[in-house]
Each structure stands twice: as structure tokens, then as C-alpha cells.
Design a protein around this motif. Structure first.
Motif, PDB file in Angstrom:
ATOM      1  N   UNK A   8       0.870  -1.349   0.013  1.00 34.73           N
ATOM      2  CA  UNK A   8       0.030   0.155   0.060  1.00 34.73           C
ATOM      3  C   UNK A   8       0.753   1.170  -0.074  1.00 34.73           C
ATOM      4  N   UNK A   9       2.044   1.323   0.623  1.00 36.95           N
ATOM      5  CA  UNK A   9       2.832   2.551   0.708  1.00 36.95           C
ATOM      6  C   UNK A   9       3.999   2.405  -0.321  1.00 36.95           C
ATOM      7  N   UNK A  10       3.863   1.421  -1.222  1.00 34.92           N
ATOM      8  CA  UNK A  10       4.927   1.385  -2.284  1.00 34.92           C
ATOM      9  C   UNK A  10       6.162   1.091  -1.879  1.00 34.92           C
ATOM     10  N   UNK A  11       6.377   0.628  -0.793  1.00 36.25           N
ATOM     11  CA  UNK A  11       8.058   0.525  -0.432  1.00 36.25           C
ATOM     12  C   UNK A  11       8.397  -0.814  -0.871  1.00 36.25           C
ATOM     13  N   UNK A  12       7.699  -1.597  -1.343  1.00 33.59           N
ATOM     14  CA  UNK A  12       8.000  -3.196  -1.554  1.00 33.59           C
ATOM     15  C   UNK A  12       7.037  -3.886  -2.321  1.00 33.59           C
ATOM     16  N   UNK A  13       7.773  -4.514  -3.423  1.00 33.20           N
ATOM     17  CA  UNK A  13       7.213  -5.433  -4.259  1.00 33.20           C
ATOM     18  C   UNK A  13       7.244  -6.698  -3.830  1.00 33.20           C
ATOM     19  N   UNK A  14       6.266  -7.188  -2.883  1.00 28.92           N
ATOM     20  CA  UNK A  14       6.595  -8.661  -2.277  1.00 28.92           C
ATOM     21  C   UNK A  14       6.306  -9.625  -3.017  1.00 28.92           C
ATOM     22  N   UNK A  15       5.315  -9.530  -4.062  1.00 28.12           N
ATOM     23  CA  UNK A  15       4.992 -10.766  -4.925  1.00 28.12           C
ATOM     24  C   UNK A  15       5.790 -11.079  -5.951  1.00 28.12           C
ATOM     25  N   UNK A  16       6.312  -9.915  -6.807  1.00 29.89           N
ATOM     26  CA  UNK A  16       6.738  -9.935  -7.806  1.00 29.89           C
ATOM     27  C   UNK A  16       5.960  -9.596  -9.094  1.00 29.89           C
ATOM     28  N   UNK A  17       6.582  -9.336 -10.298  1.00 29.18           N
ATOM     29  CA  UNK A  17       5.832  -9.144 -11.675  1.00 29.18           C
ATOM     30  C   UNK A  17       5.304 -10.452 -12.205  1.00 29.18           C
ATOM     31  N   UNK A  18       3.959 -10.372 -12.490  1.00 31.15           N
ATOM     32  CA  UNK A  18       3.186 -11.260 -12.898  1.00 31.15           C
ATOM     33  C   UNK A  18       2.392 -12.134 -11.624  1.00 31.15           C
TER      34      UNK A  18
END
Length: 385
Positions: free
Chosen positions: A340-350
Motif C-alpha cells: 500500500x505504501x509502495x515500499x516493496x514489491x513483495x509478490x513479484x511481476x506477474x
């Protein structure tokens, strides 16, 4: 000489679309004729819902919410063999170990599959992401408030899912977060992590394989590796054809974001390339477009355009409702799948997640323990057979 088998045909699911069948054979698995090619599996969704999450009769073509997943279901065909220890999928041509193996590290899971032999079948391996996600059944529902074992996981019936009651659910962890199974597919933007398929939520996520404490379930597969490479042809009329799935796609996605119901209507009303039978893709079809070798944009940009407005994320709607929370529908993150705060892409592209079908004026600030970014209006890319 043509083989003759005695099959006991057992119906599994029946709904708005085609039903699935299970054949049980007493033969060895090696006696099954493997089909040529690969067919993109159906999602298993057989029930229709409106945008508020209420179950409805599947709507007529002139009604709201027409064109959703259940209205285009095709059914699937499976065979149990090897003394019921092996599950064969006639659509993908893959053999699966029927039961889930216990949670372990990525390396231990890969080693275990490599050394396996069942019913004279060897060459088992850890499945890639497309292969493992083909086992998802999007009619799954698990009571999100329950602390007990899963009642109806997002996995094909007759494929046992052995829940581990000793899983750590302390802190913000829940039962539903404990359904991840390893795949052999590494994140393109973070190769120390591999994608996982969560059979308790239907989500596609990732976990750190270099962390010795990171563990997940696993299930071994045997057969020609399938589904990770799509072969496209640009048809010169704003469409691309996928030779792997035989689906035709809109090359340039909508520039406008839509609610889920609006997205259904957009595709049903699309005229492109001389065709009018476009529809919103189901989640399996939409995921088949993901280029898991692209670290920034999860698409083959030679054949597909990708853009999104500033302040929004590249989430694309599918026609598949999240039956655990039917006011939500599944989407694919083409690009970052941020918190929500755009600090991490936990899941990954796709990655595959689910979110509200529309803004009812009371949207949550984030969803789940990973604090998924909430975007109730998403982009659209239409498909046709």
C-alpha cells in the motif's frame, strides 16, 4: 495396435459451463496415451456473481455482469493411475503426484522430486509456475475467519492437499497464508526468490529461496515441460495470436481503468480485427500472457503494449471472481505488485491477487497481511478463442 481401457467415469463438477470428468484406471500410468500439444486448463469456476459479490444466475447477454468466467467454462479431463498415486491431466499432458508433500526448503523440495520414482515413472521434477498454477481450481473457498484446517482449497478435486497443522500462524500470519507450494520459476527481478502458488487463496506469490528458514509445500510433476514459452504472431490488425494457447489477444490494452463490471462490458462490446466475439479473459488465460523473464514489465513488449497512468499500478482484470470473497475478482500485476505504501514489491511481476470489483465508497487502505495496494478500477486486455 489400439489400446483398450476400462474406464469408470465419475463427474466432478457441473455449473454454468462445461463439466469435468475423472477417469479411474487400474492400468499403469505408462499405458496412458499422452496427447500431443498443450491446452490451457479451465479455471473450474462454475458460479456467477454480481459486482457486489452476490451469487446470481448467469446473466443474459443484455444484462449486467455478462461475460464472466463461469459463462465460458469448458471443463477438464483427468485420469487417476498408478494405484491412485498419480494424477494425469489430459489437457496439459502432465503427470502429478497426487498428494502434497510436507513443507520444506526449496533446495530440499527440488532434490526430493529429482530422486522420485512412482509406478515406473522417473524423471520427476519440481514444476514451473505455469505447470503448478494449472492445478488451481478457482471455485475454492476457505473461511477467512477460521483458524482450522482448510475446508475447500483452491486445488482440483481428487488432488489431495495435506494441510500442515503445525504451520506457524503467529503474529499477522493466518491459515490462508500457509498454502504456498514451490515452483522452479525464479523472479526475474529478484533471482534469490522463486514463485509459489498458494492453494489456500488462489494467489501467486514468491518467497526467498536463499533463506534457510523459508519453507513451502511441494508437489512433483513428470512430463515434457510445458507452458512457459508463448509464441506470438502479430496479425497486423491490432491483435496477436498465441500459438501455444491458440488464443487471440488485443495488442494495445485499454487506456482507461474500469470497474470489474465495466471491464466485462468493454470486452463484450469490443470490435477489433474484424471480430466481435471478444471477452474478458479468465485468470488462467490472463496469466498465460505473463513473460516471467522480464524484470520490469511482465509482457513480451514486441507484441503487446503496456502503459499505465501516473499514480496507478499495472493491474489487469480477469473475469474470475474470488469465491472466498465474491465482492473481489482476480487480477494480474503486469509490473510491480506493490504494497500500500509502495515500499516493496513483495509478490513479484506477474503475481496474481484479488481486489474489490468496484469502489463502493468504503475501500480498505490495504488488503491482507502483505498490505496489498488497493486499486478497485483496473486496466483491461481482451481475448477471443
Amino acid at each position: 495396435m489400439k489400446r483398450i481401457y476400462l474406464f469408470l467415469l465419475l463427474p466432478l463438477w457441473v455449473g454454468c459451463g462445461g463439466g469435468d470428468t475423472l477417469s479411474v484406471v487400474s492400468k499403469r500410468c505408462l499405458n496412458i496415451d499422452v496427447p500431443a500439444g498443450y491446452t490451457l486448463p479451465d479455471t473450474g469456476q462454475r458460479t456467477c456473481y454480481d459486482q457486489s459479490g452476490d451469487q446470481i444466475s448467469c446473466p443474459a447477454s443484455t444484462a449486467d455482469a455478462y461475460g464472466q468466467d463461469a459463462q465460458y467454462s469448458q471443463g477438464r479431463d483427468f485420469i487417476l493411475c498408478g494405484h491412485h498415486k498419480v494424477f494425469f491431466d489430459n489437457q496439459t499432458g502432465l503427470y502429478w503426484v497426487r498428494g502434497t508433500q510436507s513443507r520444506t526448503t526449496y533446495e530440499a523440495a527440488s532434490t526430493a522430486c529429482d530422486g522420485l520414482e512412482i509406478d515406473q515413472l522417473s524423471n520427476w521434477r519440481l514444476p514451473n509456475l505455469r505447470e503448478l498454477s494449472s492445478l488451481l481450481d478457482y471455485s475454492g473457498t476457505v473461511d477467512a475467519s477460521s483458524s482450522g484446517a482448510p475446508s475447500n482449497p483452491f486445488i482440483i478435486d481428487n488432488l489431495a492437499f495435506s494441510y500442515d497443522s503445525s504451520s506457524d500462524t503467529t503474529g499477522d500470519q493466518t491459515i490462508q497464508m500457509m498454502g504456498q507450494s514451490w515452483t522452479s520459476t525464479a523472479r526475474p527481478d529478484l533471482t534469490s526468490s522463486h514463485y509459489t502458488v498458494n492453494f489456500l487463496t488462489g494467489n501467486i506469490e514468491s518467497d526467498n529461496t536463499s533463506d534457510s528458514t523459508a519453507d513451502a509445500f511441494y508437489r512433483c510433476v513428470q512430463g515434457t515441460e510445458q507452458g512457459m514459452v508463448s509464441r506470438y504472431t502479430s496479425l497486423g490488425d491490432g491483435t496477436s495470436q498465441d500459438a501455444t494457447t491458440d488464443l487471440m489477444w488485443q495488442q494495445t490494452a485499454s487506456n482507461t481503468r474500469y470497474s470489474w463490471q465495466e471491464a466485462l462490458a468493454y470486452c463484450e462490446g469490443l470490435e477489433l480485427g474484424g471480430y466481435t466475439d471478444w471477452r474478458l479473459p479468465n485468470i488462467s488465460e490472463l496469466q498465460s500472457l505473463v513473460d516471467y523473464g522480464n524484470a520490469t514489465v511482465g509482457l513480451d513488449t514486441q507484441y503487446f503494449g503496456y502503459s499505465h497512468d501516473t499514480g496507478t499500478l499495472g493491474y489487469y482484470w480477469s473475469g474470475t471472481t474470488d469465491e472466498e470473497t465474491p465482492a473481489y475478482a482476480f487480477y494480474v500485476c503486469f509490473g510491480p505488485c506493490s504494497n500500500a505504501d509502495s515500499t516493496a514489491d513483495v509478490m513479484g511481476p506477474g503475481a496474481v491477487r484479488s481486489g474489490p470489483k468496484y469502489d463502493d465508497g468504503n475501500l480498505p487502505t490495504s488488503i491482507g497481511a502483505y498490505q496489498d495496494y488497493v486499486q478497485a478500477s483496473n486496466y483491461v486486455r481482451c481475448v477471443r478463442n
